[in-house]
Design a protein around this motif. Structure first.
Motif, PDB file in Angstrom:
ATOM      1  N   CYS A 289      87.498  67.955   4.138  1.00 29.24           N
ATOM      2  CA  CYS A 289      87.604  68.066   5.586  1.00 29.24           C
ATOM      3  C   CYS A 289      88.340  66.844   6.106  1.00 29.24           C
ATOM      4  O   CYS A 289      88.021  65.718   5.725  1.00 29.24           O
ATOM      5  CB  CYS A 289      86.201  68.132   6.176  1.00 29.24           C
ATOM      6  N   GLY A 290      89.317  67.064   6.973  1.00 24.67           N
ATOM      7  CA  GLY A 290      90.088  65.957   7.539  1.00 24.67           C
ATOM      8  C   GLY A 290      89.669  65.675   8.975  1.00 24.67           C
ATOM      9  O   GLY A 290      89.458  66.593   9.763  1.00 24.67           O
ATOM     10  N   LYS A 291      89.499  64.386   9.303  1.00 25.78           N
ATOM     11  CA  LYS A 291      89.184  64.003  10.686  1.00 25.78           C
ATOM     12  C   LYS A 291      89.563  62.535  10.847  1.00 25.78           C
ATOM     13  O   LYS A 291      89.204  61.707   9.996  1.00 25.78           O
ATOM     14  CB  LYS A 291      87.686  64.202  10.940  1.00 25.78           C
ATOM     15  N   GLY A 292      90.270  62.227  11.904  1.00 26.97           N
ATOM     16  CA  GLY A 292      90.633  60.838  12.182  1.00 26.97           C
ATOM     17  C   GLY A 292      91.374  60.178  11.026  1.00 26.97           C
ATOM     18  O   GLY A 292      91.208  58.994  10.777  1.00 26.97           O
ATOM     19  N   GLY A 293      92.172  60.965  10.315  1.00 23.60           N
ATOM     20  CA  GLY A 293      92.941  60.416   9.205  1.00 23.60           C
ATOM     21  C   GLY A 293      92.124  60.182   7.940  1.00 23.60           C
ATOM     22  O   GLY A 293      92.603  59.545   7.007  1.00 23.60           O
ATOM     23  N   GLN A 294      90.891  60.706   7.906  1.00 21.18           N
ATOM     24  CA  GLN A 294      90.043  60.522   6.728  1.00 21.18           C
ATOM     25  C   GLN A 294      89.650  61.870   6.124  1.00 21.18           C
ATOM     26  O   GLN A 294      89.327  62.802   6.858  1.00 21.18           O
ATOM     27  CB  GLN A 294      88.739  59.826   7.118  1.00 21.18           C
ATOM     28  N   ARG A 295      89.664  61.935   4.806  1.00 20.72           N
ATOM     29  CA  ARG A 295      89.235  63.148   4.113  1.00 20.72           C
ATOM     30  C   ARG A 295      87.909  62.891   3.394  1.00 20.72           C
ATOM     31  O   ARG A 295      87.771  61.896   2.685  1.00 20.72           O
ATOM     32  CB  ARG A 295      90.283  63.549   3.064  1.00 20.72           C
TER      33      ARG A 295
END
Lengths: 440, 298
Positions: free
Chosen positions: B271-277
């Motif tokens: 899951c990707g969010k705020g440039g983090q996986r």
């Protein structure tokens, strides 16, 4: 060129070769960035870091691997190289892997692409705060009492890279970039809180566009989403806003890449010289535009870059074939990367085109969806506006378009005069006829 | 816990036409998980998925009932609903669920869980990246929104205990409220009865490429495997179609939940969010959504 990094590259090549590598490619990068974010006028995030990494490609007894590390100390690198060589030995042979023929390295242009801001050091914390404040003020001014939340940010970096191969390629560059923008959330009916954003960038921070306009644009984009709803399914002309063209173009472009052609996943593989789009569909890649975001003098293989026309008046002219895929396909290599990609701009503004079209859908965003590089079939969610009598009349959401690229680009009936310059893909807005827009 | 994936992609050709499909298995387990039987299952599944596409049609466009099959369709729950329940979006007032704690968001037979304690699943964690013990968090209980997913910052903001959802990709990032394994509890209906209840609609077996607008709740998903439902029966396979909707509306429109909850064994699981996986898992029983937009061609 940073001598310390250059010497380290050469030391890695010597060490790897003396430990058994037939050939190798070393890529060292160093990036220093600052990222500041305000939310509702309060400082939310401050990030500053310098990161370094090495990517080492090894060619050993017909085997190939690519490995990376962020530990640049020589003692650590010795172990890294030894382990990388050992790991490479575990892989199957791949006769198509090799460093490129050095003839493709030759002919590199000698142009100052203006990618490094000599005044980067003047971008102080105070200046960054001032950029954020000006954007923020404009967001609140134009967003008015509908505003729920405003997040503004400024990001800048100073990036250096060196690429050296054991068969004679040497390349390096240093760049700067400054991005700034805002994300604005507004209150709609019920619990809907539409959010829009606008970020722009320039390699020279002092040449950033009018900051008030950045904030104003973000606020207006959010307000424009108010009252969005699903409308009836209909077949109408669509205008795809310039900054969103890349999303649908990628579905087409992916089929021009060697990795899809070679894997038999390209609907364009057998279409060279054939017409797949209207006469207005010309797709040019120009790596040498001074100051543009995608400009570069060499690609990932070390090939010198040059202007290329992938599609000319709707006809497939050239593929994106890197060295490895060229060997697998038996095709002449071109390049594995796009740089500054654009469709030549037209003469009229979106507003003028809209007046002529009368009724249609203006697409200002895409959501989810898929584009199949094997078949060319695509289906993607859209948001934007219905326009009637040349004016925006109803914001739309929860809608969809589905098409096949081989038909879709033949429906390109006009290109607007508004290339989007804050991207390496400088696309103008595009107009397509007779597209099924699915809703109720 | 080790983490690994086994993925395969297939291109098939028939009468000059090509189709492709992919499938994978993944989880937090060692390589002994990939038995010859499982590898065979993977190969069979991906071949079946590509072969069926030669007979697939593009369904008509418009609003219709949608039956979500069990398992990997839980990604819809993750994207369309779960993200909006991550507490940072609510603390910042940019989620459509920002004022909905304690309110009815679904029918009473809908309960949604985010669970970091399921052994071997991709979203399993012992502790989160702020040191909070992993736990099972009930987001929606019998149709009522009961909790967001919290890290320490949002928990302090709301004066609650963190829920063990403060996760980050690596030392280079800061923790954010992130999902773990998100699923809906099974209902009482038989899956066959759910399909039988639909006169004309689509059955979704697998979806990908989902995207959601947190503030509006609007989402779009690509249906990578599915079938038409006509007169209560599964008929032609479908292809190249999107389903569009609005998270809160979809949740309200779930009118049947079957008894066959399945946690996804495939799906890329990141899951990707705020440039983090970060790795996550999801699951769903067969569900009927009484109306969604199907993006077809006519």
């Amino acid at each position: 060129m940073n001598k310390e990094m250059f010497d380290l590259c050469n030391w890695i090549i010597e060490t790897a070769k003396s430990a058994g590598a037939d050939d190798c490619k070393v890529y060292i990068s160093r990036n220093r960035f600052v990222d500041i974010e305000n939310r509702e006028r309060k400082l939310q995030t401050v990030k500053e870091a310098t990161t370094q990494s090495i990517n080492l490609s090894l060619y050993v007894n017909g085997r190939y691997s690519s490995q990376s590390t962020s530990d640049l100390r020589k003692e650590s690198l010795k172990k890294f190289i030894a382990m990388s060589l050992e790991n490479t030995g575990l892989l199957e042979e791949d006769p198509f892997r090799s460093l490129p023929d050095p003839k493709y390295y030759e002919g590199r242009a000698e142009i100052d692409l203006k990618k490094l801001d000599p005044n980067y050091g003047l971008l102080t914390p105070e200046k960054r705060k001032a950029i954020i404040k000006e954007i923020e003020d404009a967001c609140y001014l134009y967003g008015g009492d509908k505003i729920v939340s405003v997040t503004t940010s400024v990001y800048d970096d100073n990036y250096e890279e060196i690429l050296i191969t054991s068969n004679g390629f040497e390349g390096s560059e240093e760049t700067t970039i400054c991005w700034a923008g805002a994300q604005v959330t507004v209150q709609d009916e019920g619990d809907r809180r539409p959010t829009a954003y606008n970020y722009v960038g320039n390699r020279f921070h002092e040449k950033m566009p009018d900051l008030k306009e950045i904030g104003k644009n973000a606020a207006l984009r959010a307000l424009n989403l108010l009252g969005a709803k699903k409308i009836e399914t209909q077949t109408v002309p669509i205008i795809v806003e310039n900054k969103n063209v890349g999303r649908i173009l990628w579905g087409f472009l992916s089929a021009l890449y060697g990795w899809n052609v070679q894997q038999k996943r390209s609907f364009l593989a057998d279409k060279k010289g054939q017409k797949v789009g209207s006469d207005l569909f010309t797709l040019i890649d120009d790596p040498h535009i001074v100051g543009a975001l995608g400009s570069c003098l060499y690609d990932g293989d070390g090939f010198h870059t040059k202007k290329r026309t992938f599609i000319e008046k709707g006809v497939v002219n050239e593929f994106l074939i890197d060295w490895y895929r060229s060997r697998k396909l038996g095709w002449e290599p071109t390049t594995g990367n796009t740089t500054n990609l654009f469709i030549p701009k037209g003469t009229r503004s979106v507003e003028e085109i809209m007046k002529d079209l009368g009724k249609g859908v203006y697409i200002t965003g895409f959501l989810g969806g898929n584009s199949n590089s094997t078949t060319g079939d695509a289906s993607v969610g859209i948001l934007g506006h219905l326009f009637e009598n040349g004016k925006l009349t109803q914001p739309i959401a929860e809608m969809n378009i589905a098409f096949n690229h081989l038909e879709f680009w033949n429906k390109l009936i006009e290109v607007a005069n508004d290339p989007y310059i804050y991207s390496s893909w400088q696309m103008p807005s595009l107009v397509f006829s007779d597209v099924v827009v699915s809703g109720i | 816990m080790p983490r690994n994936y086994l993925a395969t992609s297939v291109v098939a050709e028939k009468d000059g036409r090509k189709e492709n499909a992919w499938y994978n298995y993944g989880g937090r387990q060692d390589f002994s998980y990939y038995t010859p039987e499982l590898v065979n299952k993977l190969a069979n599944e991906v071949v079946n998925r590509v072969v069926v596409l030669f007979d697939a049609i593009k369904p008509p466009a418009g609003e219709m009932p949608v039956v979500l099959g069990p398992g990997v369709t839980g990604i819809l729950l993750h994207e369309a609903i779960g993200h909006g329940m991550e507490a940072d979006f609510n603390r910042k007032k940019i989620s459509t669920y920002a004022n909905m704690i304690g309110k009815k968001v679904a029918e009473p037979f809908v309960t949604i869980i985010d669970d970091g304690t399921i052994h071997n699943k991709l979203g399993a964690i012992n502790i989160d990246d702020e040191g909070t013990e992993s736990q099972k968090t009930t987001l929606v209980e019998n149709g009522i929104l009961t909790s967001y997913l919290h890290d320490k910052i949002s928990a302090k903001h709301y004066n609650l205990k963190p829920t063990g959802n403060g996760r980050r990709e690596s030392y280079q990032h800061f923790p954010l409220p992130r999902m773990r394994n998100t699923y809906m509890l099974p209902g009482e209906a038989n899956p066959e009865d759910v399909i039988k209840s639909v006169e004309k609609g689509i059955y979704v077996k697998d979806v990908s490429n989902g995207q959601v607008k947190i503030g509006e709740g609007d989402f779009a998903f690509y249906v990578s495997q599915g079938q038409m439902i006509e007169n209560g029966k599964l008929t032609s396979p479908i292809k190249d179609v999107n389903i569009m909707g609005n998270g809160p509306k979809m949740l309200q429109n779930i009118t049947m939940v079957a008894n066959d909850l399945k946690l996804a064994e495939s799906g890329a699981g990141f899951c990707g969010k705020g440039g983090q996986r970060v790795p996550v898992g999801f699951g769903l029983p067969t569900c009927l959504v009484k109306s969604m937009t199907v993006g077809g061609t006519s």
